[in-house]
Scaffold this motif. Structure first.
Motif, short mmCIF file in Angstrom:
data_model
loop_
_atom_site.label_atom_id
_atom_site.label_comp_id
_atom_site.label_asym_id
_atom_site.label_seq_id
_atom_site.Cartn_x
_atom_site.Cartn_y
_atom_site.Cartn_z
N PRO A 1 -8.69 -3.46 -15.62
CA PRO A 1 -8.58 -2.42 -16.66
C PRO A 1 -7.61 -1.30 -16.28
N HIS A 2 -7.50 -1.01 -15.00
CA HIS A 2 -6.59 0.05 -14.56
C HIS A 2 -5.14 -0.41 -14.70
N HIS A 3 -4.90 -1.68 -14.42
CA HIS A 3 -3.55 -2.22 -14.64
C HIS A 3 -3.22 -2.19 -16.13
N ASP A 4 -4.23 -2.47 -16.97
CA ASP A 4 -4.01 -2.43 -18.42
C ASP A 4 -3.58 -1.04 -18.87
N VAL A 5 -4.23 -0.01 -18.32
CA VAL A 5 -3.88 1.38 -18.66
C VAL A 5 -2.42 1.63 -18.33
N LEU A 6 -2.00 1.19 -17.16
CA LEU A 6 -0.62 1.42 -16.73
C LEU A 6 0.36 0.64 -17.60
N ARG A 7 0.00 -0.59 -18.00
CA ARG A 7 0.90 -1.39 -18.84
C ARG A 7 1.01 -0.83 -20.25
N GLU A 8 -0.08 -0.28 -20.77
CA GLU A 8 -0.10 0.23 -22.15
C GLU A 8 0.70 1.51 -22.31
N GLN A 9 0.88 2.23 -21.24
CA GLN A 9 1.55 3.53 -21.35
C GLN A 9 3.05 3.38 -21.13
N ALA A 10 3.78 3.91 -22.06
CA ALA A 10 5.23 3.98 -21.89
C ALA A 10 5.51 5.05 -20.85
N VAL B 1 0.85 -1.20 0.00
CA VAL B 1 0.00 0.00 0.00
C VAL B 1 0.88 1.25 0.00
N LYS B 2 1.94 1.20 0.81
CA LYS B 2 2.85 2.35 0.91
C LYS B 2 3.52 2.64 -0.43
N ASN B 3 4.00 1.60 -1.11
CA ASN B 3 4.67 1.81 -2.39
C ASN B 3 3.70 2.28 -3.48
N LEU B 4 2.49 1.76 -3.46
CA LEU B 4 1.49 2.21 -4.43
C LEU B 4 1.18 3.69 -4.22
N HIS B 5 1.01 4.07 -2.97
CA HIS B 5 0.71 5.48 -2.66
C HIS B 5 1.89 6.39 -3.04
N ARG B 6 3.09 5.93 -2.75
CA ARG B 6 4.29 6.72 -3.10
C ARG B 6 4.39 6.92 -4.62
N GLU C 1 -12.92 -11.06 -5.02
CA GLU C 1 -12.56 -11.49 -6.38
C GLU C 1 -13.13 -10.55 -7.43
N THR C 2 -14.37 -10.13 -7.22
CA THR C 2 -15.00 -9.19 -8.16
C THR C 2 -14.26 -7.86 -8.16
N LEU C 3 -13.93 -7.35 -6.99
CA LEU C 3 -13.20 -6.08 -6.91
C LEU C 3 -11.81 -6.21 -7.51
N GLY D 1 -4.94 5.59 -8.61
CA GLY D 1 -5.93 5.97 -7.60
C GLY D 1 -7.10 4.99 -7.56
N ALA D 2 -7.56 4.57 -8.74
CA ALA D 2 -8.67 3.60 -8.78
C ALA D 2 -8.24 2.28 -8.16
N ILE D 3 -7.01 1.86 -8.43
CA ILE D 3 -6.50 0.63 -7.83
C ILE D 3 -6.44 0.77 -6.31
N GLN D 4 -5.94 1.91 -5.84
CA GLN D 4 -5.90 2.15 -4.39
C GLN D 4 -7.30 2.08 -3.79
N ASP D 5 -8.26 2.74 -4.43
CA ASP D 5 -9.62 2.75 -3.91
C ASP D 5 -10.22 1.35 -3.86
N LEU D 6 -10.03 0.58 -4.93
CA LEU D 6 -10.59 -0.76 -4.98
C LEU D 6 -9.93 -1.67 -3.94
N ARG D 7 -8.63 -1.52 -3.75
CA ARG D 7 -7.96 -2.34 -2.74
C ARG D 7 -8.43 -1.99 -1.33
N THR D 8 -8.62 -0.70 -1.09
CA THR D 8 -9.13 -0.28 0.22
C THR D 8 -10.52 -0.83 0.44
#
Length: 168
Positions: A147-156, A62-67, A139-141, A113-120
């Motif tokens: 899709p948010h991970h996909d956005v991050l992977r697609e962007q250089a 959580v700390k590394n994601l927030h950083r 599992e649903t969350l 941010g969406a990933i952080q929110d969903l994990r929380t």
């Protein structure tokens, strides 16, 4: 202003103090910030973003994601400031690479941010409902994160500096 003075008798004194402080700050000898210094600062911020991303990928806490999110947001805000300064007539380079980097950083920050929110939400729900339902909801969350991970992977990684932009 008369209404403000009537509601707050110390308003006039605070305005006077603020005016005096402004005069003192204006009188200071501020060093000029060269375009090279700005370029070096952007490069350092970009390195921080990459380092935070690498740390997050190696240890997804959580700390590394927030950083990582904070570093991305800070770099985006620095680029937006350069754009605003340039728009006011200052001689700073602001290229299409900067515009693209702002868009990419904004999308990355939103995705993180969406990933952080969903994990929380997943963590809170998991503590509040029965085990089987909690597992299904978690599992649903988790699937909603994809899709948010996909956005991050697609962007250089964004190229913000002239040196980096020339290399791409």
């Amino acid at each position: 202003m008369a209404q403000a003075l009537a509601k707050d008798p110390r308003f006039h004194r605070r305005r006077s103090e603020l005016r005096a402080l402004t005069e003192r700050l204006t009188a200071l000898k501020w060093p000029d910030v060269s375009p090279d210094a700005i370029e070096r600062g952007l490069l350092q911020s970009e390195r921080r973003v990459r380092r935070a991303q690498t740390d997050m990928e190696a240890r997804p806490t959580v700390k590394n994601l927030h950083r990582w999110r904070r570093r991305v947001r800070r770099l985006r805000m620095q680029l937006e400031l350069i754009r605003r300064i340039r728009n006011k007539g200052q001689p700073l380079a602001f290229t299409r690479h900067h515009r693209l980097a702002i868009r990419t950083l904004s999308e990355s920050s939103d995705a993180i941010g969406a990933i952080q929110d969903l994990r929380t939400l997943r963590r809170v729900i998991g503590n509040e409902i029965d085990v089987e339902v909690g597992r299904q909801v978690k599992e649903t969350l988790k699937a909603l994160e994809a899709p948010h991970h996909d956005v991050l992977r697609e962007q250089a990684p964004p190229r913000t500096t002239a040196m980096d932009a020339a290399a791409s």
